[in-house]
Scaffold this motif. Sequence first.
Motif, PDB file in Angstrom:
ATOM      1  N   ASN A  79       0.758  -1.396  -0.009  1.00 47.35           N
ATOM      2  CA  ASN A  79       0.117   0.113   0.195  1.00 47.35           C
ATOM      3  C   ASN A  79       0.694   1.117   0.131  1.00 47.35           C
ATOM      4  OD1 ASN A  79      -2.700  -1.146   0.168  1.00 47.35           O
ATOM      5  ND2 ASN A  79      -1.951  -1.870   2.072  1.00 47.35           N
ATOM      6  N   CYS A  80       2.220   1.149  -0.128  1.00 44.06           N
ATOM      7  CA  CYS A  80       2.968   2.128   0.084  1.00 44.06           C
ATOM      8  C   CYS A  80       2.736   3.332  -1.102  1.00 44.06           C
ATOM      9  CB  CYS A  80       4.520   1.880  -0.198  1.00 44.06           C
ATOM     10  SG  CYS A  80       5.815   3.255  -0.056  1.00 44.06           S
ATOM     11  N   GLN A  81       2.721   4.363  -0.742  1.00 49.25           N
ATOM     12  CA  GLN A  81       2.831   5.626  -1.703  1.00 49.25           C
ATOM     13  C   GLN A  81       3.781   6.852  -1.119  1.00 49.25           C
ATOM     14  OE1 GLN A  81      -1.374   6.999  -1.737  1.00 49.25           O
ATOM     15  NE2 GLN A  81      -1.792   5.161  -3.011  1.00 49.25           N
ATOM     16  N   LYS A  82       4.795   6.313  -0.978  1.00 52.50           N
ATOM     17  CA  LYS A  82       5.858   7.248  -0.213  1.00 52.50           C
ATOM     18  C   LYS A  82       6.778   7.849  -1.545  1.00 52.50           C
ATOM     19  CE  LYS A  82       8.658   5.864   3.272  1.00 52.50           C
ATOM     20  NZ  LYS A  82       9.476   5.070   4.024  1.00 52.50           N
ATOM     21  N   CYS A  83       6.683   7.383  -2.317  1.00 49.32           N
ATOM     22  CA  CYS A  83       7.369   7.953  -3.789  1.00 49.32           C
ATOM     23  C   CYS A  83       6.588   7.943  -5.078  1.00 49.32           C
ATOM     24  CB  CYS A  83       8.746   7.325  -3.804  1.00 49.32           C
ATOM     25  SG  CYS A  83       8.949   6.101  -4.950  1.00 49.32           S
ATOM     26  N   PRO A  84       6.846   8.698  -5.955  1.00 48.84           N
ATOM     27  CA  PRO A  84       6.015   8.708  -7.260  1.00 48.84           C
ATOM     28  C   PRO A  84       6.154   7.537  -7.978  1.00 48.84           C
ATOM     29  CG  PRO A  84       7.622  10.621  -7.000  1.00 48.84           C
ATOM     30  CD  PRO A  84       7.885   9.702  -6.071  1.00 48.84           C
TER      31      PRO A  84
ATOM     32  N   SER B 299       4.997   4.791  -6.923  1.00 49.76           N
ATOM     33  CA  SER B 299       3.694   4.380  -6.604  1.00 49.76           C
ATOM     34  C   SER B 299       2.387   4.657  -7.613  1.00 49.76           C
ATOM     35  CB  SER B 299       3.213   4.567  -5.208  1.00 49.76           C
ATOM     36  OG  SER B 299       3.111   6.237  -5.020  1.00 49.76           O
ATOM     37  N   CYS B 300       2.814   5.732  -8.329  1.00 53.96           N
ATOM     38  CA  CYS B 300       1.764   6.255  -9.471  1.00 53.96           C
ATOM     39  C   CYS B 300       1.814   5.478 -10.645  1.00 53.96           C
ATOM     40  CB  CYS B 300       1.712   7.562  -9.718  1.00 53.96           C
ATOM     41  SG  CYS B 300       1.539   8.635  -8.159  1.00 53.96           S
TER      42      CYS B 300
ATOM     43  N   ARG C  90       3.574   2.338 -10.974  1.00 56.06           N
ATOM     44  CA  ARG C  90       3.685   0.792 -11.072  1.00 56.06           C
ATOM     45  C   ARG C  90       2.358   0.192 -11.424  1.00 56.06           C
ATOM     46  NH1 ARG C  90       3.451   1.524  -4.529  1.00 56.06           N
ATOM     47  NH2 ARG C  90       1.244   1.288  -4.276  1.00 56.06           N
TER      48      ARG C  90
ATOM     49  N   CYS D 232       9.270  -0.958  -6.510  1.00 60.48           N
ATOM     50  CA  CYS D 232       8.543  -0.719  -7.772  1.00 60.48           C
ATOM     51  C   CYS D 232       9.360  -0.222  -8.938  1.00 60.48           C
ATOM     52  CB  CYS D 232       7.579   0.591  -7.407  1.00 60.48           C
ATOM     53  SG  CYS D 232       6.569   0.285  -5.918  1.00 60.48           S
TER      54      CYS D 232
ATOM     55  N   GLU E 202      14.135   7.738  -4.208  1.00 54.35           N
ATOM     56  CA  GLU E 202      13.126   6.757  -4.434  1.00 54.35           C
ATOM     57  C   GLU E 202      13.946   5.636  -3.352  1.00 54.35           C
ATOM     58  OE1 GLU E 202      11.806   7.614  -8.701  1.00 54.35           O
ATOM     59  OE2 GLU E 202      13.377   6.400  -8.660  1.00 54.35           O
TER      60      GLU E 202
ATOM     61  N   CYS F 164      12.284   3.619  -0.179  1.00 54.99           N
ATOM     62  CA  CYS F 164      11.991   2.155  -0.025  1.00 54.99           C
ATOM     63  C   CYS F 164      13.054   1.597   1.084  1.00 54.99           C
ATOM     64  CB  CYS F 164      12.348   1.934  -1.546  1.00 54.99           C
ATOM     65  SG  CYS F 164      11.340   0.458  -1.834  1.00 54.99           S
TER      66      CYS F 164
END
Length: 194
Positions: free
Chosen positions: A17-22, A24-25, A27, A90, A102, A106
């Motif tokens: 569920n990670c959204q710590k870096c871009p 995540s958009c 992947r 990702c 990134e 991670c």
Amino acid sequence: MENIKEELETIKSKCLNCQKCPLSCSRTNVVFSDGIPNSKLMLIGEAPGYWEDQKGIPFVGKAGQLLDKILNSVGLSRQKDIYICNTIKCRPPENRNPLPDEKQACSEYLKAQIDILQPKIILICGNIALNSMLPSEHGITKARGKWFDGPYNSKMMPIFHPSYLLRNPSHEKGSPKWLMWQDIQEIKKEYDKL
Ligand code: URA
């Protein structure tokens, strides 16, 4: 072992569920790990590529198939011997190198994987993994095949990335493939001592 599995599942759920870096958009899937949670042997790669991103499993593309062959050549396999993961979970667009931000975002997941498994042998696969595990003066060409002290009294060995071997197909003495063959035999020897 049950504890290890449960702790890995907990950190995996967080990572999925990670959204710590871009990344995540962009992947398709988070690629957390494959193989078995074996506290003896762990391999750290670079980052997911196209097929890994599609399937959510590390090292399933061409480089991964070569990695399996290399492991199998000394009787090791991801079904029974090794835990496989990547420095970042990702896929970077167009497979570019991960950016420092990134990697930083991670790093908690890789750290958790190491802290939970406490592997005895860590294989550091390629330059990206090398840079996150050892001080920056080390480059893969010089460092490969050597043992370094790792976390939790582990031994770490940098090895060439299989995608580098795909670009250098020679088997001649001294070639990258030949050197990998020396390294995997040394790794197996050490693994058998555990
Ligand atoms: N290369 C890596 O470093 N990791 C993968 O999962 C696939 C290719």
